[in-house]
Design an enzyme around this catalytic site. Structure first.
Site, PDB file in Angstrom:
ATOM      1  N   VAL A  70      48.825  43.043  41.581  1.00  0.00           N
ATOM      2  CA  VAL A  70      48.686  44.021  42.654  1.00  0.00           C
ATOM      3  C   VAL A  70      47.475  44.878  42.310  1.00  0.00           C
ATOM      4  O   VAL A  70      47.384  45.403  41.190  1.00  0.00           O
ATOM      5  CB  VAL A  70      49.937  44.918  42.782  1.00  0.00           C
ATOM      6  CG1 VAL A  70      49.810  45.840  43.993  1.00  0.00           C
ATOM      7  CG2 VAL A  70      51.205  44.090  42.858  1.00  0.00           C
ATOM      8  N   HIS A 106      39.316  46.023  36.613  1.00  0.00           N
ATOM      9  CA  HIS A 106      39.730  46.594  37.902  1.00  0.00           C
ATOM     10  C   HIS A 106      41.230  46.824  37.736  1.00  0.00           C
ATOM     11  O   HIS A 106      41.958  45.907  37.324  1.00  0.00           O
ATOM     12  CB  HIS A 106      39.463  45.588  39.023  1.00  0.00           C
ATOM     13  CG  HIS A 106      39.781  46.088  40.410  1.00  0.00           C
ATOM     14  ND1 HIS A 106      38.837  46.118  41.403  1.00  0.00           N
ATOM     15  CD2 HIS A 106      40.921  46.546  40.958  1.00  0.00           C
ATOM     16  CE1 HIS A 106      39.388  46.577  42.523  1.00  0.00           C
ATOM     17  NE2 HIS A 106      40.666  46.846  42.271  1.00  0.00           N
ATOM     18  N   LEU A 107      41.692  48.024  38.033  1.00  0.00           N
ATOM     19  CA  LEU A 107      43.116  48.338  37.902  1.00  0.00           C
ATOM     20  C   LEU A 107      43.954  47.248  38.563  1.00  0.00           C
ATOM     21  O   LEU A 107      43.699  46.874  39.709  1.00  0.00           O
ATOM     22  CB  LEU A 107      43.416  49.694  38.548  1.00  0.00           C
ATOM     23  CG  LEU A 107      44.885  50.098  38.623  1.00  0.00           C
ATOM     24  CD1 LEU A 107      45.492  50.245  37.240  1.00  0.00           C
ATOM     25  CD2 LEU A 107      45.037  51.387  39.421  1.00  0.00           C
ATOM     26  N   HIS A 108      44.916  46.729  37.834  1.00  0.00           N
ATOM     27  CA  HIS A 108      45.841  45.754  38.406  1.00  0.00           C
ATOM     28  C   HIS A 108      47.182  45.832  37.696  1.00  0.00           C
ATOM     29  O   HIS A 108      47.251  46.110  36.512  1.00  0.00           O
ATOM     30  CB  HIS A 108      45.279  44.327  38.378  1.00  0.00           C
ATOM     31  CG  HIS A 108      44.877  43.826  37.033  1.00  0.00           C
ATOM     32  ND1 HIS A 108      43.720  44.229  36.379  1.00  0.00           N
ATOM     33  CD2 HIS A 108      45.458  42.927  36.207  1.00  0.00           C
ATOM     34  CE1 HIS A 108      43.612  43.598  35.221  1.00  0.00           C
ATOM     35  NE2 HIS A 108      44.663  42.806  35.088  1.00  0.00           N
ATOM     36  N   THR A 109      48.219  45.622  38.464  1.00  0.00           N
ATOM     37  CA  THR A 109      49.580  45.666  37.957  1.00  0.00           C
ATOM     38  C   THR A 109      50.158  44.254  38.008  1.00  0.00           C
ATOM     39  O   THR A 109      50.093  43.593  39.046  1.00  0.00           O
ATOM     40  CB  THR A 109      50.447  46.625  38.800  1.00  0.00           C
ATOM     41  OG1 THR A 109      49.817  47.905  38.826  1.00  0.00           O
ATOM     42  CG2 THR A 109      51.844  46.760  38.218  1.00  0.00           C
TER      43      THR A 109
END
Length: 140
Positions: free
Chosen positions: A41, A95-98
């Site tokens: 995400v 890149h921020l990702h969950t």
């Protein structure tokens, strides 16, 4: 951001197996999943770490992550999920990702992905807790 594969996925310039495409973020299958159905995400804007995510975007972004955790479990018949964010270290794409990883009992994944340790004693644990508490930024 030019050169960021996740930004290119968000923009539709790079193909991905999309699971969700909403104002609060985009979710797609990880190309190298821990287990099949492993979802990433990402926020639409280019941010590298969780600390950069503006406070006003937190509720929508984490509501999307929560919904995906439910969907991964329900849709895949998983016993649960593992939800994680790497900040800088072990972050393969800046890149921020969950990660939302489906879990089943006996799947072979043990705890976290790194060795665990212990505090020498309660004083050492308290010293670490105090250092983190002292560095905690004020709430919004």
């Amino acid at each position: 951001m030019s050169g960021c594969v996740f930004c290119e996925i968000v923009a539709g310039a790079v193909p991905a197996f999309r699971v969700a495409d909403e104002p609060d973020g985009v979710a797609f299958l990880d190309t190298r999943p821990v287990f099949k159905g492993h979802v990433l995400v990402v926020p639409r804007m280019h941010l590298v770490t969780l600390a950069e995510l503006p406070a006003e975007l937190l509720p929508g972004y984490f509501a999307l992550v929560r919904r995906l955790a439910v969907a991964v479990e329900t849709g895949l018949g998983a016993g649960g999920t593992f939800v994680a964010i790497n900040n800088k270290v072990s972050q393969s794409v800046p890149h921020l990702h969950t990660h939302v990883v489906p879990r089943t009992r006996g799947d072979g994944l043990r705890g976290f992905f790194w060795p665990r340790t212990r505090y020498d004693d309660d004083a050492e644990a308290l010293a670490h807790a105090d250092r983190v508490a002292a560095a905690l930024p004020p709430g919004a």
